[in-house]
Design an enzyme around this catalytic site. Structure first.
Site, PDB file in Angstrom:
ATOM      1  N   THR A 192     -18.338 -20.058  24.824  1.00 21.87           N
ATOM      2  CA  THR A 192     -18.820 -18.693  25.024  1.00 21.87           C
ATOM      3  C   THR A 192     -19.846 -18.311  23.963  1.00 21.87           C
ATOM      4  OG1 THR A 192     -18.137 -16.354  24.976  1.00 21.87           O
ATOM      5  CG2 THR A 192     -16.836 -17.889  23.683  1.00 21.87           C
ATOM      6  N   ASP A 193     -20.719 -17.360  24.300  1.00 19.14           N
ATOM      7  CA  ASP A 193     -21.658 -16.847  23.312  1.00 19.14           C
ATOM      8  C   ASP A 193     -20.973 -15.996  22.246  1.00 19.14           C
ATOM      9  OD1 ASP A 193     -21.055 -14.666  24.929  1.00 19.14           O
ATOM     10  OD2 ASP A 193     -23.132 -14.164  25.399  1.00 19.14           O
ATOM     11  N   GLU A 194     -19.721 -15.607  22.486  1.00 16.06           N
ATOM     12  CA  GLU A 194     -19.032 -14.733  21.533  1.00 16.06           C
ATOM     13  C   GLU A 194     -18.745 -15.424  20.202  1.00 16.06           C
ATOM     14  OE1 GLU A 194     -16.039 -12.034  22.934  1.00 16.06           O
ATOM     15  OE2 GLU A 194     -16.572 -12.409  25.027  1.00 16.06           O
ATOM     16  N   TYR A 242      -9.998 -14.033  20.154  1.00 15.84           N
ATOM     17  CA  TYR A 242     -10.497 -14.871  21.244  1.00 15.84           C
ATOM     18  C   TYR A 242     -11.682 -15.709  20.790  1.00 15.84           C
ATOM     19  CZ  TYR A 242     -13.558 -16.075  25.134  1.00 15.84           C
ATOM     20  OH  TYR A 242     -14.402 -16.734  25.980  1.00 15.84           O
ATOM     21  N   LYS A 262     -12.136 -19.859  20.275  1.00 17.92           N
ATOM     22  CA  LYS A 262     -13.146 -20.667  20.959  1.00 17.92           C
ATOM     23  C   LYS A 262     -14.043 -21.374  19.937  1.00 17.92           C
ATOM     24  CE  LYS A 262     -13.888 -21.129  24.733  1.00 17.92           C
ATOM     25  NZ  LYS A 262     -13.378 -22.155  25.696  1.00 17.92           N
TER      26      LYS A 262
END
Length: 353
Positions: free
Chosen positions: A130-132, A156, A160
């Site tokens: 994810t870009d997060e 989260y 990741k």
């Protein structure tokens, strides 16, 4: 002919990938491994008679090793993850278990079968992230690239980030043939109704509040799930081993703009199809009002990242990736799907609460 193990293949993005790959590479064999937790749904794979669903946990390294050996798997596409930020704030343990320990379990099994006891045949472990993991951007900051330092801000995104690092380490230390993709916010068919677009769409249909965090001006890059699947396909077939590729939709929009599009789309659908009034009598649009009447502002989420944006230069220049849809077209297709699939999402509404 390839033999794929798709983890989390009964979830939102995974199921879309399985459908996409089956349509575009029909000679390949697909095994889906999914624990069928609250967001996993075997019905997402209906109609895919050639796909085998194995109900199991990616943390079960013995099971994964057996599947890799027995089915002669040469490609793992790893979607399985806990992914809802709000849930990670109230219950972070599950995110560490699935996203970090689960990914490590898959890597251990892959190393054992493909490298330690394997034949040395070509293989690929593709990790979907994810870009997060890159943190939050200011209004004028450049978009996330593959060289942006990691700065995760939620349990989260931290979990990741940890899984991304493990994948990289298994490539550089052991020679496992890996690739990673970091994607922006996905939307489209089969998305569990806890994320913004399906939640607000179904709330508008059922006359429920549309709860907007803070001032609603948090910005995200929106990516239709089929464009995401196309990006992964390009990475699997043309991407360089050991590399990371960012996949974006090129649609950087504030949440308020997305919510306005949802409200406008629902209202327009009722104006064009009066049968929706019978099907969804509690919708404001069924009563001659605007879906926007349901908007309500709530306290902002803890640690809420302000802006995400993807620089997709690398995948575009190296692999020729270009998203096929803008947000307006993609959302129109998504809304039409949810209106046609009431029997799919009705049982899920209480589970999403």
């Amino acid at each position: 002919m390839a033999n794929l193990l798709v983890t989390g293949g009964a979830g939102f993005i995974g199921a879309n990938f399985v459908h996409y790959w089956g349509e575009n590479s029909p000679d390949d064999r697909i095994i889906v491994l999914d624990a069928l937790t609250y967001a996993g749904n075997a019905a997402n794979l209906d109609g895919l008679d050639d796909v085998e669903l194995v109900v199991g946990d990616i943390c079960d390294t013995t099971l994964v090793s057996r599947l890799l050996s027995e089915h002669h798997i040469d490609t793992i596409v790893h979607f399985a993850a806990e992914s809802h930020v709000d849930r990670s704030i109230t219950g972070p343990d599950a995110f560490v278990t699935t996203n970090v320990i689960g990914t490590h379990s898959l890597l251990k099994a892959a190393k054992n079968v493909w490298l330690d006891t394997g034949t040395g045949r070509p293989h690929r472990f593709h990790h979907v992230s994810t870009d997060e993991v890159y943190g939050s951007l200011g209004t004028n900051d450049p978009a996330f690239s593959e060289t942006t330092p990691y700065a995760p801000n939620s349990p989260y995104s931290a979990s990741k980030a940890g899984s991304d690092h493990l994948v990289r380490a298994y490539h550089h230390t052991f020679g496992l043939q890996t690739t990673t993709s970091n994607c922006s916010n996905n939307y489209g068919p089969f998305q569990f109704p806890e994320k913004l677009i399906p939640l607000f769409t179904l709330n508008a249909l059922n006359g429920r509040h549309l709860p907007i965090y803070g001032d609603g001006m948090n910005v995200r890059d929106w990516l239709h799930v089929e464009d995401h699947c196309r990006g992964i396909e390009l990475i699997l077939k043309q991407g360089r081993v050991g590399e990371t590729y960012n996949i974006g939709g090129g649609q950087e929009l504030p949440n308020l703009r997305v919510i306005e599009e949802i409200c406008h789309g629902v209202d327009a659908a009722f104006a064009q199809n009066t049968d929706l009034i019978r099907r969804f009598p509690n919708a404001p649009a069924a009563q001659g009002r605007s879906s926007s009447d349901l908007k309500t502002y709530v306290e902002d989420r803890k640690g809420h990242d302000r802006r995400y944006a993807i620089d997709e230069t690398k995948i575009r220049t190296e692999l020729g990736y270009v998203p096929a849809r803008d947000f307006k077209q993609g959302f129109a297709e998504t809304l039409a799907w949810y209106l046609a699939q009431e029997s799919w999402w009705t049982p899920l509404l209480n589970r999403a609460a």
